[in-house]
Write an enzyme that holds these catalytic residues in place. Structure first.
Site, PDB file in Angstrom:
ATOM      1  N   CYS A 134       0.836  -1.444   0.032  1.00  0.00           N
ATOM      2  CA  CYS A 134      -0.028  -0.092  -0.085  1.00  0.00           C
ATOM      3  C   CYS A 134       0.973   1.400   0.004  1.00  0.00           C
ATOM      4  O   CYS A 134       1.990   1.152  -0.079  1.00  0.00           O
ATOM      5  CB  CYS A 134      -0.972  -0.009   1.144  1.00  0.00           C
ATOM      6  SG  CYS A 134      -0.373   0.110   2.906  1.00  0.00           S
ATOM      7  N   HIS A 191      15.659 -18.227  17.569  1.00  0.00           N
ATOM      8  CA  HIS A 191      14.389 -17.436  17.334  1.00  0.00           C
ATOM      9  C   HIS A 191      13.192 -18.137  17.670  1.00  0.00           C
ATOM     10  O   HIS A 191      12.112 -17.572  17.527  1.00  0.00           O
ATOM     11  CB  HIS A 191      14.617 -16.945  15.906  1.00  0.00           C
ATOM     12  CG  HIS A 191      15.993 -16.080  15.512  1.00  0.00           C
ATOM     13  ND1 HIS A 191      16.108 -14.925  16.196  1.00  0.00           N
ATOM     14  CD2 HIS A 191      16.895 -16.263  14.950  1.00  0.00           C
ATOM     15  CE1 HIS A 191      17.253 -14.624  15.971  1.00  0.00           C
ATOM     16  NE2 HIS A 191      18.111 -15.283  15.006  1.00  0.00           N
TER      17      HIS A 191
HETATM   18  C1  RB5 Z   1      -4.075   5.274   0.624  1.00  0.00           C
HETATM   19  O1  RB5 Z   1      -4.268   6.576   0.223  1.00  0.00           O
HETATM   20  C2  RB5 Z   1      -3.377   5.100   1.824  1.00  0.00           C
HETATM   21  O2  RB5 Z   1      -4.084   5.338   2.864  1.00  0.00           O
HETATM   22  C3  RB5 Z   1      -2.990   3.717   1.856  1.00  0.00           C
HETATM   23  O3  RB5 Z   1      -2.297   3.204   0.661  1.00  0.00           O
HETATM   24  C4  RB5 Z   1      -1.798   3.216   3.003  1.00  0.00           C
HETATM   25  O4  RB5 Z   1      -0.685   3.843   3.057  1.00  0.00           O
HETATM   26  C5  RB5 Z   1      -2.505   3.234   4.318  1.00  0.00           C
HETATM   27  O5  RB5 Z   1      -1.899   2.634   5.253  1.00  0.00           O
END
Ligand code: RB5
Length: 147
Positions: free
Chosen positions: A65, A133
Site C-alpha cells: 500500500c 529465534h
Molecule cells: C491510501 O491513500 C493509503 O492510505 C494507503 O495506501 C496506505 O498507505 C494506508 O496505510
C-alpha cells in the site's frame, strides 16, 4: 515457491514491477488485485492475500500500500499471518532470518522499483535461522490467543 500478491491503488505500480521481477525469476504467483489504479480499500486485499496463504495453496504473500502501514495492521489481525513491513535491504534479510514472516509488506509510495524488487529478491532467497529465534516466535504465536 507460489506467491500471492495484492495491493491497494497506492501500491499498484510497485506490484506491477514485482510481477515483472517474479516472471523473470520464473517464480509462480497470482495477483489478487486490484487490476488498475482506481481507489480501493487496503483491508480487502490484505484479506484476499492472507486467506490465500492460510489456505496452503500459496507459500507466501506480498502486500503493498502507500506506507505499508495499513496493510501491515490489517494482515497482522489475521491469525496465522506474520507480516513484516520492509523498506530496506537490511530489514529484508534480517526479518527472514529472525522473524520468518509469511507475508512481506512494502510501502509503494516510499520506495522505488529497484529497492522494491531487491527487497523481494532478498526475502525469497534468505532462509529462516530458527535456533534461538524459535522460542521467540513461539512467544509471538502465544500472543495470538490473548483477547
Ligand atoms: C491510501 O491513500 C493509503 O492510505 C494507503 O495506501 C496506505 O498507505 C494506508 O496505510
Amino acid at each position: 515457491m507460489n506467491i500471492a500478491l495484492g495491493s491497494d491503488h497506492a501500491g499498484w505500480e510497485l506490484k506491477e514491477e514485482v510481477k515483472k521481477f517474479l516472471s523473470i525469476q520464473k517464480a509462480d504467483y497470482k495477483d489478487f488485485g486490484p487490476y488498475n489504479e482506481e481507489p480501493v480499500d487496503y483491508p480487502d486485499y490484505a484479506e484476499k492475500v492472507c486467506e490465500a496463504v492460510l489456505s496452503g495453496k500459496f507459500d507466501r504473500g506480498i502486500l503493498i500500500c502507500g506506507t505499508g502501514i495499513g496493510m501491515s495492521i490489517a494482515a497482522n489481525k489475521i491469525k496465522g499471518i506474520y507480516a513484516a513491513l520492509v523498506d530496506n535491504t537490511f530489514s529484508a534479510e534480517m526479518t527472514m532470518k529472525h522473524n520468518n514472516p509469511n507475508v512481506l509488506v512494502m510501502p509503494g509510495r516510499l520506495i522505488g522499483k529497484t529497492m522494491g524488487t531487491e527487497i523481494v529478491r532478498i526475502w525469497l532467497n534468505t532462509k529462516y535461522e530458527a535456533g534461538r529465534h524459535e522460542k521467540r516466535l513461539n512467544k509471538v504465536k502465544a500472543l495470538e490467543s490473548k483477547g
